[in-house]
Design a protein around this motif. Structure first.
Motif, mmCIF file in Angstrom:
data_model
loop_
_atom_site.group_PDB
_atom_site.id
_atom_site.type_symbol
_atom_site.label_atom_id
_atom_site.label_comp_id
_atom_site.label_asym_id
_atom_site.label_seq_id
_atom_site.Cartn_x
_atom_site.Cartn_y
_atom_site.Cartn_z
ATOM 1 N N ALA A 17 -23.828 32.858 -3.948
ATOM 2 C CA ALA A 17 -24.200 31.552 -4.072
ATOM 3 C C ALA A 17 -24.999 31.234 -5.165
ATOM 4 N N LYS A 18 -25.573 31.977 -5.811
ATOM 5 C CA LYS A 18 -26.142 31.798 -7.152
ATOM 6 C C LYS A 18 -25.387 31.181 -8.239
ATOM 7 N N ALA A 19 -24.031 31.838 -8.186
ATOM 8 C CA ALA A 19 -23.141 31.320 -9.157
ATOM 9 C C ALA A 19 -22.476 29.972 -8.890
ATOM 10 N N TYR A 20 -22.559 29.416 -7.711
ATOM 11 C CA TYR A 20 -22.287 28.111 -7.552
ATOM 12 C C TYR A 20 -23.379 27.080 -7.575
ATOM 13 N N ALA A 21 -24.555 27.406 -7.579
ATOM 14 C CA ALA A 21 -25.579 26.753 -7.656
ATOM 15 C C ALA A 21 -25.814 25.916 -9.296
ATOM 16 N N GLY A 22 -25.967 24.768 -9.121
ATOM 17 C CA GLY A 22 -26.301 23.868 -10.192
ATOM 18 C C GLY A 22 -27.608 24.541 -11.018
ATOM 19 N N PRO A 23 -27.793 23.935 -12.262
ATOM 20 C CA PRO A 23 -28.935 24.411 -13.080
ATOM 21 C C PRO A 23 -30.171 23.499 -12.414
ATOM 22 N N THR A 24 -31.461 23.804 -12.332
ATOM 23 C CA THR A 24 -32.470 23.358 -11.982
ATOM 24 C C THR A 24 -32.953 22.343 -12.822
ATOM 25 N N GLY A 25 -33.453 21.300 -12.288
ATOM 26 C CA GLY A 25 -34.020 20.214 -13.154
ATOM 27 C C GLY A 25 -35.482 20.411 -13.689
#
Length: 68
Positions: A17-25
Motif C-alpha cells: 500500500a505504500k507504493a500507491y500512497a501519495g506524497p504527504t503534504g
C-alpha cells in the motif's frame, strides 16, 4: 516449505500500500517541530512499570500451587 496464499495477500496489502500512497503534504500549523525531547514523562513511566512488576510478582506468589 508450504506457501500460504493468505499470508502473501496480507503482506502485499500491508506493505504494498505504500507504493500507491501519495506524497504527504506539509504538517498542519501548530505542530511541534521534530527533534524535541521525549523524556518528559519517563519518571512516571518507570514508576508505573515498577509498580506493575511488583503487582505481577505478588500475584505469581499468591497463585503458586503448593507441592504435596
Amino acid at each position: 516449505m508450504k506457501i500460504i496464499p493468505s499470508k502473501i495477500l496480507c503482506f502485499l496489502i500491508l506493505f504494498g500500500a505504500k507504493a500507491y500512497a501519495g506524497p504527504t503534504g506539509p504538517p498542519p500549523p501548530g505542530t511541534p517541530p521534530p527533534g524535541l525531547p521525549i523524556d518528559s514523562g519517563i519518571l512516571v513511566l518507570a514508576l508505573v512499570a515498577l509498580l506493575y512488576g511488583i503487582y505481577k510478582l505478588n500475584r505469581l506468589k499468591l497463585n503458586k500451587k503448593t507441592p504435596m
